[in-house]
Design an enzyme around this catalytic site. Sequence first.
Site, PDB file in Angstrom:
ATOM      1  N   ARG A  66       8.934   2.478  11.490  1.00 34.97           N
ATOM      2  CA  ARG A  66       9.992   2.068  10.544  1.00 34.97           C
ATOM      3  C   ARG A  66      11.299   1.763  11.271  1.00 34.97           C
ATOM      4  O   ARG A  66      11.889   2.632  11.915  1.00 34.97           O
ATOM      5  CB  ARG A  66      10.186   3.139   9.463  1.00 34.97           C
ATOM      6  CG  ARG A  66      10.720   4.466   9.912  1.00 34.97           C
ATOM      7  CD  ARG A  66      10.643   5.498   8.804  1.00 34.97           C
ATOM      8  NE  ARG A  66       9.256   5.881   8.538  1.00 34.97           N
ATOM      9  CZ  ARG A  66       8.863   7.103   8.183  1.00 34.97           C
ATOM     10  NH1 ARG A  66       9.725   8.059   8.028  1.00 34.97           N
ATOM     11  NH2 ARG A  66       7.584   7.360   7.978  1.00 34.97           N
ATOM     12  N   ASP A  74       3.436  -1.387  11.297  1.00 35.05           N
ATOM     13  CA  ASP A  74       3.072  -0.019  10.972  1.00 35.05           C
ATOM     14  C   ASP A  74       2.456   0.591  12.218  1.00 35.05           C
ATOM     15  O   ASP A  74       1.677  -0.068  12.916  1.00 35.05           O
ATOM     16  CB  ASP A  74       2.062  -0.003   9.812  1.00 35.05           C
ATOM     17  CG  ASP A  74       1.866   1.403   9.299  1.00 35.05           C
ATOM     18  OD1 ASP A  74       2.467   1.735   8.261  1.00 35.05           O
ATOM     19  OD2 ASP A  74       1.139   2.188   9.937  1.00 35.05           O
ATOM     20  N   SER A 121       6.398   6.831  13.300  1.00 37.16           N
ATOM     21  CA  SER A 121       6.231   5.550  12.606  1.00 37.16           C
ATOM     22  C   SER A 121       6.946   4.395  13.298  1.00 37.16           C
ATOM     23  O   SER A 121       7.732   4.577  14.221  1.00 37.16           O
ATOM     24  CB  SER A 121       6.773   5.679  11.192  1.00 37.16           C
ATOM     25  OG  SER A 121       8.160   5.448  11.194  1.00 37.16           O
ATOM     26  N   ARG A 135      -0.677  12.738  10.174  1.00 33.99           N
ATOM     27  CA  ARG A 135       0.630  13.318  10.521  1.00 33.99           C
ATOM     28  C   ARG A 135       0.918  14.513   9.624  1.00 33.99           C
ATOM     29  O   ARG A 135       0.719  14.429   8.411  1.00 33.99           O
ATOM     30  CB  ARG A 135       1.747  12.285  10.341  1.00 33.99           C
ATOM     31  CG  ARG A 135       1.673  11.223  11.404  1.00 33.99           C
ATOM     32  CD  ARG A 135       2.849  10.264  11.387  1.00 33.99           C
ATOM     33  NE  ARG A 135       2.692   9.372  12.518  1.00 33.99           N
ATOM     34  CZ  ARG A 135       2.935   8.073  12.497  1.00 33.99           C
ATOM     35  NH1 ARG A 135       3.392   7.495  11.403  1.00 33.99           N
ATOM     36  NH2 ARG A 135       2.757   7.350  13.571  1.00 33.99           N
ATOM     37  N   ASP A 152       0.804  -1.228   0.000  1.00 29.22           N
ATOM     38  CA  ASP A 152       0.000   0.000   0.000  1.00 29.22           C
ATOM     39  C   ASP A 152       0.840   1.285   0.000  1.00 29.22           C
ATOM     40  O   ASP A 152       0.380   2.328  -0.442  1.00 29.22           O
ATOM     41  CB  ASP A 152      -0.966   0.015   1.199  1.00 29.22           C
ATOM     42  CG  ASP A 152      -0.263  -0.215   2.540  1.00 29.22           C
ATOM     43  OD1 ASP A 152       0.970  -0.394   2.560  1.00 29.22           O
ATOM     44  OD2 ASP A 152      -0.947  -0.227   3.584  1.00 29.22           O
ATOM     45  N   HIS A 153       2.084   1.211   0.473  1.00 26.68           N
ATOM     46  CA  HIS A 153       2.901   2.422   0.592  1.00 26.68           C
ATOM     47  C   HIS A 153       3.685   2.726  -0.681  1.00 26.68           C
ATOM     48  O   HIS A 153       3.600   3.811  -1.237  1.00 26.68           O
ATOM     49  CB  HIS A 153       3.915   2.277   1.734  1.00 26.68           C
ATOM     50  CG  HIS A 153       3.334   2.413   3.109  1.00 26.68           C
ATOM     51  ND1 HIS A 153       2.430   1.531   3.625  1.00 26.68           N
ATOM     52  CD2 HIS A 153       3.551   3.334   4.080  1.00 26.68           C
ATOM     53  CE1 HIS A 153       2.105   1.899   4.854  1.00 26.68           C
ATOM     54  NE2 HIS A 153       2.770   2.992   5.157  1.00 26.68           N
TER      55      HIS A 153
END
Length: 647
Positions: A540, A119, A538, A380, A64-65
Amino acid sequence: MGKNIVEKIFEAHLVSGELKAGSPVGLKVDQVYTQDATGTMAWLQFEAMGLDRVKVPLAVSYIDHNMVQSDFMNPDDHLFLQTVAAKYGAYFSRPGNGICHQVHLEQFAAPGRIALGTDSHTPTGGGIGMIAIGVGGLDAATVMGGSPFEVNMPQVVKINLTGKLPRPYVTAMDVILEVLRRLTVKGGVGRIMEYGGPGVRDLNVTERATITNMGAELGATTSVFPSDKRTKFYLDAVGRPDAWVELSADKGAKYAEVIAVDLGQVEPMIAQPHSPDNVVTVRSLGGTKVNQVCIGSCTNSSYQAMKAVASVLKGNTVSEGVNLLVNPGSKQVYEMISREGLTADMIAAGARLLESSCGPCIGMGGAPGSGQVSVRSYNRNFKGRSGTKDASVFLASPVTCAVFAVKGEMVDPRDAGIEIKPFKEPKKYLVNRSSIIPPKDDTSGVRVIKGPNIREVSVKEPLCGVIEAEVLLKLGDNVTTDDIMPAGSKVLPFRSNIPAISEFVFSNLDKTFSARAAAARGQGGGIIVGGENYGQGSSREHAAIAPMFLGVQAVLVRSFARIHRSNLINFGILPLQFEKAEDYGKIESGDRLRLKDIISSMEGSQRYQVENMTKGYTFGVVSTLNEREREVVRKGGLLPYTREKAG
Ligand code: MIC
Ligand code: SF4
């Protein structure tokens, strides 16, 4: 003694530890999902474990990203994620199927279960009564490999809802913006927000999911709603009636704090640049010109959100000074609004319809122009995240956004003279599983395909007894993972290539960082100094792996955000905190610091003496590592730790 919802779900999944706030617990996990930008690392790490199949009841790999296919890199990642899911028994959600959190809510989320997602907005599932927690890829991989999920038991805070939302102009997004205004981006750290009270009945599941989704911006471990008749109604409507169980807090359940929110008093709210907690009423900004409006993201892209937007746009025209971009959250939502003619209403009004993906939320297209004002229904608005450093990004509800798009300026939707059709929750949602590929029993013939941009996962050396290193950067409070490791269309394609992505570490704050870090590598490496809530945002893990790859040995701050702290530990970087707040003020970039007796201090009081060799004074720092975390850091991270355990 009465139990709250969090205690009930944790207790049913408890493998080790005690449900006492602050102490480590091990939990059995029912579902794990990954998205592409963090998923390539997670699946590479899973692959490295040498197992035949995932060891959790349900795993899903979403795309999706990283959807912009400007060269081979992203499509190669997609193919890797598809083949690796097929090989190891996970569902695969094809590119275009939608944003992982929206799709997961529709297709898999279930009350009473525990889910992990790679996520930070995984808590979206809390809207259905699931404990859904955002984690780094390595934590997800370890759990898919059969380990329990280890976390320090958070405090449970009740948000007691009363009254009814003054719909249609005030929405669930305004509720969470109001909570952010009161609690700030640090207000949820170490906590789970449990919603309760009579006002819960007023909110349907997708509205609840908007609130739990953006609870991530409070820094909370997760947020959760009860599972009640409205949850049952939703699960019936999405064709999964069997997933429903009832779930509520007992009378007399205990909470660390109770916060009251009267839904009837909530007003249209808006977060100003550059933080989701910089919230004021829309009315107070009336008349501000708007250049871009973006509607969608995992926070506000449900059927209900899209229907409200279409209702505002129908028969109106997008103001000539505004660019309006809309991403429906899932293929299912997209198909449903298309069949009802709502996309036609949006197109007729002048909206640009994008595919079901994260899109502009993560800087994958849709960047605003220089110095422009962009209002987004996203979660965000960190500086530069949109792709344009000097843009002013605001966050508001989809209704407020759509009204701004028509008016060309900020106006309280209640004062705009635009009628919105009241929403009636559908008894049946359209179900579209065309882009979900289920796992197969026999995976022996499946070959995992890796393009040339997919590189091995880097591993650190075991921790040394002495660190003597330079402070490469000193930062303030609320440093985001977007600051540490920017995203956007130029950087995201390197998520599977650590050497390449490392060149972007802190690049939005200091273009020289990666070169300076590389130079410091031969001189003992580097240390990063930060203020409160370091690493917010995030999940990440690249914000830890890439600094580790550049030779960062320790991060010394006033306090950490949860997921980033775990990611630092997972990659062997020592997370330290100032013992006395005033010592933060004395350090400067370029100072050389020396920590000795690290291993014995870590095994003992976790208090370390640091000598500032440049300025000639000594001060104390601490770590708050539990037993397992200490061992992980000592070994150089979770991968070497797990390998050693496996023998
Ligand atoms: C985000 O919204 O910041 C992201 C992009 O979804 C991240 C994950 C990532 O960086 O890949 C998140 O929220 O965890
Ligand atoms: Fe995607 Fe944005 Fe949600 Fe992150 S916050 S998952 S980038 S839509």
